[in-house]
Motif scaffolding. Sequence first.
Motif, PDB file in Angstrom:
ATOM      1  N   HIS A 113      75.172  34.553  31.104  1.00  0.00           N
ATOM      2  CA  HIS A 113      75.102  35.687  30.182  1.00  0.00           C
ATOM      3  C   HIS A 113      74.046  36.694  30.613  1.00  0.00           C
ATOM      4  CE1 HIS A 113      73.732  37.684  26.400  1.00  0.00           C
ATOM      5  NE2 HIS A 113      75.031  37.883  26.328  1.00  0.00           N
ATOM      6  N   ARG A 157      79.194  28.066  35.170  1.00  0.00           N
ATOM      7  CA  ARG A 157      79.515  27.918  33.746  1.00  0.00           C
ATOM      8  C   ARG A 157      80.931  27.372  33.571  1.00  0.00           C
ATOM      9  NH1 ARG A 157      80.511  33.412  31.571  1.00  0.00           N
ATOM     10  NH2 ARG A 157      82.387  32.969  32.767  1.00  0.00           N
ATOM     11  N   ARG A 210      75.074  28.504  30.657  1.00  0.00           N
ATOM     12  CA  ARG A 210      75.679  29.615  29.899  1.00  0.00           C
ATOM     13  C   ARG A 210      74.686  30.755  29.742  1.00  0.00           C
ATOM     14  NH1 ARG A 210      78.134  27.113  24.670  1.00  0.00           N
ATOM     15  NH2 ARG A 210      79.994  26.155  25.467  1.00  0.00           N
ATOM     16  N   ASP A 246      82.168  23.952  31.817  1.00  0.00           N
ATOM     17  CA  ASP A 246      83.118  24.012  30.698  1.00  0.00           C
ATOM     18  C   ASP A 246      84.305  23.092  30.989  1.00  0.00           C
ATOM     19  OD1 ASP A 246      81.524  25.769  29.397  1.00  0.00           O
ATOM     20  OD2 ASP A 246      82.759  27.552  29.759  1.00  0.00           O
TER      21      ASP A 246
END
Length: 610
Positions: free
Chosen positions: A504, A521, A500, A525
């Motif tokens: 980002h 990511r 993550r 998830d």
Amino acid sequence: MLTDSPDAAHPSADQSRAIDSATAEALARHRSDSTRLLQILIETQDRLSWLPPRAITQLAAGLGLSRARVEGVAGFYSFLHMRPVGRYRVLFADNIVEEMQGSRALMREFCRQLWVEPGKLSEDGLLSVDVTSCIGMGDQGPSLLVNGTTIPALTQERIGLIAELIRNRTPVGDWPPELFHVEDNVRRRDMLLDSGVAPGDALRRAVAQGRDGLMAALKDSNLRGRGGAGFATWRKWEFCRQAAAPETGARAIVCNADEGEPGTFKDRLLLTRYADLMFEGMTLAAFAIDAKQGFLYLRGEYRYLRDRLEATLARRRRDGLLGRSILGVEAFDFDVEIHLGAGAYVCGEETALIESLEGKRGTPRIRPPFPVTHGYLGRPTSVNNVETLALATLIAARGGETFAQCGTPQSTGTKLLSVSGDCARPGVYEFPFGVTIAEVLDACGASNTQAVQLGGAAGITLAQDEFSRRIAFEDAPTAGAFMVFDQTRDMFAVARNFVRFFAHESCGFCTPCRIGTALLRDCLDKLADGHGSPLDLAEIERLDRLLQATSHCGLGQAAANPVLDGLRKFRKAYEARMLHADFQPAFNLDAALARARQMTGRDDASAHLP
Ligand SMILES: Cc1cc2nc3c(=O)[nH]c(=O)nc-3n(C[C@H](O)[C@H](O)[C@H](O)COP(=O)(O)O)c2cc1C
Ligand code: SF4
């Protein structure tokens, strides 16, 4: 500060006046120099709390830049806001160690007490709450930033107090000072932290021995850069000195104090307590390569250290250790400016850092040419880590051979480690290179350890059977982070946090990293939600290979590391998340992808696979 949020398109007359005065002052302070755009934006925002469209227009006009250029820079940095934010802006650090210490639960409780949703501005415009990447407090988390200032060691009580202060609209400057107290947490000292080198000692010796003497000491020491890559410092300085410069003294020295790697905080200690060693290292570098200009690029998260650093610079100027004719040596002129970052991890990469110093978005440059020949404003530039520069001072003062006797043949001297996670004594440890993982675990009081993450999110994950490995460039290298995870921790959750982070922080310049980190990511998830299958593991491995092979800079290349290591060493933690763990794909994924690509003529053909 604009206390109410001006209508973006139609600010009132008072608001317009406030905007115009803030921009005019920032422009005047920086002599309308466009290379200082980032600093100008930061200072304008300090006055207005955000960057209204009118401010962007004024700054563009004042700097002779297009509005799109100014907006593009402002939009790049996560600490700059182009929409109204709360009068209080609270950012909880989102690093995995602090997550383990309960930062998310504290954030939820904080939001509950103040009736606000994470990521949204409260209806009265008072408060916004969100998460941010690691803020360098892994040894004393959970932590947060309020209006850019650090508060570590969060507890339920401290959260309650902060909520109360905000509810009462107490200005942050009037909050109890103990809230902002940051511990040093030095746990082990060695040749650097115990050096006792006084300001000016190393410079005086270098001046007496001359440039060749200084370079010989550095060469004897075999000092390698502590910022990650381990490049020989004497060689970097030599290349820089040899590179053609437009005029005498036009070379530049940059100290990289961006320290954004999750789990790293050892430079925080040097900046707090050993700033003289670092500034003296910069001045020695200037002496060695003939530079007049120096920059300390200080991560925005450490701006609470700025005043103290400025005071150290002022003292050094008074003592003749900076400025004109340093130590009375004619033409030895050098000074240092502090530039603030604004919440972009990629700006730790040296070419992105230089772009940022030039007032641009922090996009890594194509290399070659390297900064040693074409760096700041195209001039030869040496970018060095804080610890490297502090060590250069030690070497100049005490000699290269003494230094080289410590450590291993390929990794001389000591290394500062930022130890955090499941251990009794988190903090900064100075160990000679060659120390084993097991010895560090023993020193920090870790027990029942399942894994160590060495070098932060971009580093390597070491399992129990690797704890006899040695911290050294030739074995297990680290720029500083040493995160401990005991047997109770879910190594899948650890990797997910890192992935993550990369998604980002990707600057978006190149497609493999921009898309690849987001897909990675999403895959994790999906697994976390219990919707994954072995096909997803195969997809993760494919994405990892793609990221490593095709990303433009080290961020994208390293983004795959935590998952690759995780899949290899802690596969069970991943498989436990899968819906159909016993399902085996009946075909070769790479071959199927190649066929699908051929049939559709599209690169994103994987989207059409079952
Ligand atoms: C994504 C990324 C982030 C980096 N962050 C830092 C950092 O915060 N501090 C640092 O000194 N080096 C960082 N580096 C390494 C720098 O690019 C550079 O190699 C280093 O500052 C050189 O200093 P040294 O020779 O003293 O090691 C980073 C590299 C990458 C790819
Ligand atoms: S690899 Fe990622 S961070 Fe590096 S240039 Fe490409 S998009 Fe930016």
